[in-house]
Scaffold this active site. Structure first.
Site, PDB file in Angstrom:
ATOM      1  N   CYS A   1      -3.558  31.528 -23.441  1.00 31.28           N
ATOM      2  CA  CYS A   1      -3.763  30.813 -22.613  1.00 31.28           C
ATOM      3  C   CYS A   1      -5.197  31.185 -22.184  1.00 31.28           C
ATOM      4  CB  CYS A   1      -2.641  30.743 -21.264  1.00 31.28           C
ATOM      5  SG  CYS A   1      -2.758  28.598 -20.409  1.00 31.28           S
TER       6      CYS A   1
ATOM      7  N   HIS B   1       3.437  33.095 -23.514  1.00 32.69           N
ATOM      8  CA  HIS B   1       2.746  32.697 -22.753  1.00 32.69           C
ATOM      9  C   HIS B   1       2.021  33.607 -21.105  1.00 32.69           C
ATOM     10  CE1 HIS B   1       0.700  30.125 -19.816  1.00 32.69           C
ATOM     11  NE2 HIS B   1       0.913  28.947 -21.030  1.00 32.69           N
TER      12      HIS B   1
ATOM     13  N   TYR C   1      -2.188  17.079 -16.779  1.00 35.53           N
ATOM     14  CA  TYR C   1      -2.088  16.142 -18.496  1.00 35.53           C
ATOM     15  C   TYR C   1      -2.205  14.620 -18.228  1.00 35.53           C
ATOM     16  CZ  TYR C   1       0.644  20.709 -19.311  1.00 35.53           C
ATOM     17  OH  TYR C   1       0.641  21.804 -19.896  1.00 35.53           O
TER      18      TYR C   1
ATOM     19  N   HIS D   1      -3.614  28.442 -25.984  1.00 31.65           N
ATOM     20  CA  HIS D   1      -4.396  27.000 -24.960  1.00 31.65           C
ATOM     21  C   HIS D   1      -5.668  26.659 -24.478  1.00 31.65           C
ATOM     22  CE1 HIS D   1      -0.004  26.590 -23.599  1.00 31.65           C
ATOM     23  NE2 HIS D   1      -0.139  25.801 -24.857  1.00 31.65           N
TER      24      HIS D   1
ATOM     25  N   ASP E   1      -5.850  22.932 -23.195  1.00 32.47           N
ATOM     26  CA  ASP E   1      -5.042  22.961 -21.857  1.00 32.47           C
ATOM     27  C   ASP E   1      -5.079  22.355 -20.358  1.00 32.47           C
ATOM     28  OD1 ASP E   1      -2.440  23.624 -20.721  1.00 32.47           O
ATOM     29  OD2 ASP E   1      -3.288  25.541 -20.450  1.00 32.47           O
ATOM     30  N   HIS E   2      -4.630  21.570 -20.114  1.00 29.76           N
ATOM     31  CA  HIS E   2      -5.190  20.425 -18.685  1.00 29.76           C
ATOM     32  C   HIS E   2      -6.040  19.952 -18.638  1.00 29.76           C
ATOM     33  CE1 HIS E   2      -2.204  23.742 -16.159  1.00 29.76           C
ATOM     34  NE2 HIS E   2      -1.709  23.600 -17.556  1.00 29.76           N
TER      35      HIS E   2
END
Length: 394
Positions: free
Chosen positions: A274, A236, A371, A301, A354-355
């Site tokens: 990401c 990541h 999240y 992500h 992602d988020h």
């Protein structure tokens, strides 16, 4: 792409049946209760998998491990690392035996991520995560008082940092400390300022070249086992992609990613793309990175950011930011098509929204920062629409 959703396990306020209602079928999770450096027992892995798959009507599966943590001593290259490498290899074999073969990890020293505001107001009442350069500088230079920190910030950022610090109350400073400490892995103790100074002292004189060498050793130790077991490791990127509090960062741009995949060439040595982490770096062209490293991307992500000129950024709506999400998804779709032509079993890339911003009644339940359920549901719906459109045009 395979639609997935992160789940923090049985204690998560978001339940598996709610994840199924988003449309996602893949679960991204980890055994967060096992201390870093210890083996993930096959029994614990199979029990987590059983829990995910217990209600067959949901049709869920454990798609990705996020993350199988790397012990801090490995990052530092400190002490006898053989037991830690052995344990990591055993965990990979156990995951493969249970049929879980995509494993995300990171190599960020101490802090997994950092923001300066976990509830930045948006029009209509939504809340977003934000990183402000001047608050980073205020903490580093005037609260932490790290030697040499002042030289790392521009005069304009320092002036705003000083003004904030001089006007701040004790409660303001505690809130900033708590926000920064939220980026520590869950297994770590939260520190006060003196405690953080002490733990950062472990990295005195430790630079990017040292961390990069230790990452290479880690890859040399574990990638052969991952390849043998059929596991795809995917590192990541740094979040954000810049040094923090004197801690080096080595997964921040295309050059870093090239070094990693070339250090130990193997299908098992890959990348988590990401878009939010890399997108916070103004010099990172995400569509170009997605195209260049497509063959090495094992997990995605997808989130967006809006950047400011001083290095600040905010986590924006998934299709409304500085990352060209349509072009990124097009690159990933093209790679999936290439893999399909080759008949590869791993042709489908797992992705997760992602988020997400805190929307509607998200604030009524306590979830991990970034999240919330509804915010991620909206992101997934937006991304799904793009994926369908891209597929229809190719």
């Amino acid at each position: 792409m395979e639609e997935t959703f992160r789940w923090f396990g049985p204690a998560d306020a978001v339940r598996l049946n709610e994840i199924r209602q988003t449309g996602a079928r893949g679960i991204v999770t980890a055994l967060h209760d096992i201390p870093y450096g210890e083996v993930w027992p096959l029994e614990a892995i199979t029990e987590r998998k059983r829990l995910i798959e217990a209600d067959r009507s949901l049709g869920l599966r454990w798609s990705v491990v996020e993350s199988l943590p790397v012990h801090e001593n490995i990052k530092l290259g400190e002490g006898d690392l053989r037991p830690l490498f052995d344990n990591y290899r055993t965990s990979l074999r156990n995951l493969a035996a249970a049929g879980v073969t995509t494993v995300c990890y990171n190599f960020m020293p101490l802090l997994d991520w950092m923001r300066t505001d976990l509830a930045y107001p948006q029009p209509g009442g939504a809340l977003a995560l934000r990183f402000d350069a001047h608050l980073h500088a205020a903490f580093d230079c005037y609260m932490l008082e790290r030697p040499g920190a002042v030289a790392e910030f521009s005069p304009e950022v320092l002036a705003r940092a000083r003004a904030w610090f001089d006007a701040s109350t004790g409660a303001d400073r505690q809130r900033l400390l708590d926000t920064i400490m939220a980026g520590l892995p869950g297994a770590y103790t939260r520190y006060d300022v003196p405690g953080l100074r002490t733990v950062l002292g472990r990295y005195d004189g430790f630079g990017a070249a040292d961390l990069r060498a230790n990452l290479k050793r880690f890859l040399e130790e574990v990638v052969p086992t991952a390849e043998e077991a059929g596991v795809r490791l995917c590192v990541h990127p740094d979040d954000p992609p810049r040094p923090l509090f004197g801690l080096p960062r080595i997964v921040s741009n295309a050059e870093d990613l090239a070094y990693i995949v070339e250090a130990v060439p193997s299908p098992a040595n890959g990348i988590t793309l990401c878009t939010g982490s890399l997108g916070a770096g103004a010099g990172n062209d995400l569509p170009a990175i997605a195209r260049r490293f497509a063959a090495h991307i094992h997990f995605a992500h997808l989130r967006n950011v809006k950047r400011d000129a001083d290095g600040s950024f905010m986590e924006s709506e998934h299709l409304d930011g500085d990352v060209d999400m349509v072009a990124v998804i097009a690159a990933l779709h093209a790679e999936e098509q290439r893999r399909a032509r080759e008949g590869r079993a791993d042709r489908q890339i797992p992705m997760r929204p992602d988020h997400g911003q805190v929307l509607l009644d998200d604030g009524s339940r306590k979830t991990h920062p970034g999240y919330p359920l509804v915010g991620r549901l909206r992101g997934l719906a937006e991304l799904r629409g793009v994926m369908k459109a891209v597929a229809a045009l190719t």
